[in-house]
Design an enzyme around this catalytic site. Structure first.
Site, PDB file in Angstrom:
ATOM      1  CB  ALA A 107      74.494  15.833  19.455  1.00  0.00           C
ATOM      2  CG  ASN A 164      73.725  22.712  20.673  1.00  0.00           C
ATOM      3  OD1 ASN A 164      72.537  22.486  20.879  1.00  0.00           O
ATOM      4  ND2 ASN A 164      74.292  23.864  20.954  1.00  0.00           N
ATOM      5  CG  PHE A 165      71.671  16.547  22.713  1.00  0.00           C
ATOM      6  CD1 PHE A 165      71.120  15.457  22.069  1.00  0.00           C
ATOM      7  CD2 PHE A 165      72.931  16.414  23.263  1.00  0.00           C
ATOM      8  CE1 PHE A 165      71.801  14.256  21.976  1.00  0.00           C
ATOM      9  CE2 PHE A 165      73.629  15.219  23.183  1.00  0.00           C
ATOM     10  CZ  PHE A 165      73.062  14.136  22.532  1.00  0.00           C
ATOM     11  CG  HIS A 216      79.564  28.608  25.587  1.00  0.00           C
ATOM     12  ND1 HIS A 216      79.970  28.641  24.266  1.00  0.00           N
ATOM     13  CD2 HIS A 216      78.540  27.718  25.646  1.00  0.00           C
ATOM     14  CE1 HIS A 216      79.219  27.800  23.570  1.00  0.00           C
ATOM     15  NE2 HIS A 216      78.338  27.226  24.375  1.00  0.00           N
ATOM     16  CE  LYS A 237      81.930  25.142  25.672  1.00  0.00           C
ATOM     17  NZ  LYS A 237      81.660  23.752  26.103  1.00  0.00           N
TER      18      LYS A 237
HETATM   19  P1  NAD Z   1      79.152  20.738  35.169  1.00  0.00           P
HETATM   20  O1  NAD Z   1      80.584  20.819  35.567  1.00  0.00           O
HETATM   21  O2  NAD Z   1      78.167  21.694  35.798  1.00  0.00           O
HETATM   22  O3  NAD Z   1      78.587  19.250  35.423  1.00  0.00           O
HETATM   23  C1  NAD Z   1      79.316  18.074  35.202  1.00  0.00           C
HETATM   24  C2  NAD Z   1      78.987  17.122  36.336  1.00  0.00           C
HETATM   25  O4  NAD Z   1      79.575  15.852  36.062  1.00  0.00           O
HETATM   26  C3  NAD Z   1      79.550  17.600  37.705  1.00  0.00           C
HETATM   27  O5  NAD Z   1      78.508  17.638  38.665  1.00  0.00           O
HETATM   28  C4  NAD Z   1      80.596  16.532  38.024  1.00  0.00           C
HETATM   29  O6  NAD Z   1      80.751  16.298  39.430  1.00  0.00           O
HETATM   30  C5  NAD Z   1      80.005  15.318  37.300  1.00  0.00           C
HETATM   31  N1  NAD Z   1      80.990  14.245  37.117  1.00  0.00           N
HETATM   32  C6  NAD Z   1      82.329  14.326  36.879  1.00  0.00           C
HETATM   33  N2  NAD Z   1      82.878  13.106  36.864  1.00  0.00           N
HETATM   34  C7  NAD Z   1      81.868  12.216  37.073  1.00  0.00           C
HETATM   35  C8  NAD Z   1      81.810  10.801  37.183  1.00  0.00           C
HETATM   36  N3  NAD Z   1      82.916  10.038  37.075  1.00  0.00           N
HETATM   37  N4  NAD Z   1      80.591  10.220  37.382  1.00  0.00           N
HETATM   38  C9  NAD Z   1      79.477  10.960  37.517  1.00  0.00           C
HETATM   39  N5  NAD Z   1      79.477  12.326  37.459  1.00  0.00           N
HETATM   40  C10 NAD Z   1      80.666  12.928  37.241  1.00  0.00           C
HETATM   41  O7  NAD Z   1      79.145  20.874  33.592  1.00  0.00           O
HETATM   42  P2  NAD Z   1      77.886  21.145  32.603  1.00  0.00           P
HETATM   43  O8  NAD Z   1      77.823  22.604  32.290  1.00  0.00           O
HETATM   44  O9  NAD Z   1      76.672  20.454  33.135  1.00  0.00           O
HETATM   45  O10 NAD Z   1      78.430  20.427  31.283  1.00  0.00           O
HETATM   46  C11 NAD Z   1      78.804  19.057  31.291  1.00  0.00           C
HETATM   47  C12 NAD Z   1      79.294  18.669  29.896  1.00  0.00           C
HETATM   48  O11 NAD Z   1      78.206  18.779  28.955  1.00  0.00           O
HETATM   49  C13 NAD Z   1      80.414  19.554  29.329  1.00  0.00           C
HETATM   50  O12 NAD Z   1      81.296  18.754  28.560  1.00  0.00           O
HETATM   51  C14 NAD Z   1      79.671  20.535  28.427  1.00  0.00           C
HETATM   52  O13 NAD Z   1      80.478  21.065  27.385  1.00  0.00           O
HETATM   53  C15 NAD Z   1      78.606  19.611  27.876  1.00  0.00           C
HETATM   54  N6  NAD Z   1      77.395  20.271  27.355  1.00  0.00           N
HETATM   55  C16 NAD Z   1      76.883  19.758  26.211  1.00  0.00           C
HETATM   56  C17 NAD Z   1      75.696  20.252  25.682  1.00  0.00           C
HETATM   57  C18 NAD Z   1      75.105  19.586  24.471  1.00  0.00           C
HETATM   58  O14 NAD Z   1      73.996  19.973  24.039  1.00  0.00           O
HETATM   59  N7  NAD Z   1      75.775  18.574  23.901  1.00  0.00           N
HETATM   60  C19 NAD Z   1      75.040  21.318  26.333  1.00  0.00           C
HETATM   61  C20 NAD Z   1      75.589  21.818  27.517  1.00  0.00           C
HETATM   62  C21 NAD Z   1      76.770  21.278  28.025  1.00  0.00           C
END
Ligand code: NAD
Length: 268
Positions: A122, A124-125, A155, A159
């Site tokens: 999703a 957005n969860f 945002h 982002k």
């Molecule tokens: P962030 O950059 O703070 O965190 C991402 C983390 O993933 C980092 O710590 C990074 O080192 C790690 N990472 C990268 N490659 C990796 C690998 N190969 N193995 C393990 N870890 C790895 O970003 P965030 O704000 O936490 O967001 C992460 C993602 O989630 C983004 O795509 C964002 O758009 C998405 N997001 C989705 C929702 C939702 O509800 N679907 C909500 C918030 C964020």
């Protein structure tokens, strides 16, 4: 207890997810993953999230911990999520995917892998956003064809993709309710001599700044009146609780591609 692995454990979402797993009565942390070379490797995942030690060290390779979890929750980046999905498909592990910004080829690969494992993905969860999807469907059916539809999102400064995955999902819900193809009617970030807008187009605009967790507004602007459906997230815990709820729902389910509307029984 359902054993959960968190990929992206040191990230903004990862730390809150570790806390949400600790709070849920049916889950416990089984594994935590970060990218190879990350400073957090080897750290206790509970301590990383500002909690009591969890007895789980952050690992840099999913292969090392694949026997330690039942469901992987992945909020990382598209290449990492794809790599994790291949391993989960090989080992029959369910997956909750929150990462956004996949291109068409990456999305197609994820869909193919969902034939082997249960997957909930999703943009957005949060419960509120998924309720908004239903409200948007209704608004589009009632007033959509006589309105100009614009989607605006804001945002935090970190982002990396725009418009947000949630804004695109909102556009898809509205377009589907109106029998339009979003790829044909989406207009992104207008500038200069754009000419008048058409009735069919769905406009997208994005703001990036500060620590905004995530705001979305869909405007239906008709002649003489206007409806705006707005969601504002004030804490990442709203996404994290939803993702853990999805993991519990997914555990033991048949392989296939699900989303949060299935988890919340919000399908129309
Ligand atoms: P962030 O950059 O703070 O965190 C991402 C983390 O993933 C980092 O710590 C990074 O080192 C790690 N990472 C990268 N490659 C990796 C690998 N190969 N193995 C393990 N870890 C790895 O970003 P965030 O704000 O936490 O967001 C992460 C993602 O989630 C983004 O795509 C964002 O758009 C998405 N997001 C989705 C929702 C939702 O509800 N679907 C909500 C918030 C964020």
């Amino acid at each position: 207890m359902i054993r959960i692995a968190i990929a992206g454990a040191a990230g903004r979402m990862g730390r809150v997810l570790i806390e949400a797993v600790a709070q849920h009565p049916e889950t416990r942390l089984g594994a935590a993953l970060e990218r190879p070379g990350a400073a957090a490797l080897g750290t206790d995942a509970g301590v990383l999230a500002g909690l009591e030690p969890a007895g789980v060290r952050v690992a840099g390779d999913i292969g090392e911990v694949v026997d330690e979890f039942d469901v992987l929750i992945d909020f990382t980046a598209p290449p990492a999520t794809i790599a994790h999905a291949r391993v989960c498909a090989d080992h029959g592990k369910a997956m909750v995917i929150g990462t956004t910004g996949f291109d068409a080829a990456q999305s197609a690969e994820l869909d193919a892998l969902a034939a082997h494992i249960p997957r909930c993905q999703a943009s957005n969860f949060s419960t509120g956003v998924n309720l908004c999807f239903r409200l948007l469907e209704l608004a589009a059916q009632v007033i959509g064809s006589e309105s100009d539809i614009e989607i605006h999102e804001a945002h935090h400064r970190h982002k990396v993709d725009a418009p947000s995955g949630t804004a695109l999902s909102m556009g898809e819900v509205v377009a589907a309710a109106l029998g339009r193809d979003l790829r044909q009617v989406a207009v992104h970030g207008r500038q200069g001599q754009t000419g008048a807008r058409s009735r069919e187009e769905i406009g997208f605009s994005s703001v990036r700044g500060g620590d905004i967790v995530g705001d979305h507004t869909v405007m239906f602007a008709a002649d003489g009146e206007r409806i705006e459906i707005t969601h504002k997230a004030s804490s990442r815990m709203a996404f994290a609780r939803g993702a853990v709820r999805a993991a519990v729902w997914l555990h033991g389910r048949a392989p296939g591609a699900y989303d949060m509307r299935d988890v919340l029984a919000l399908r129309s």
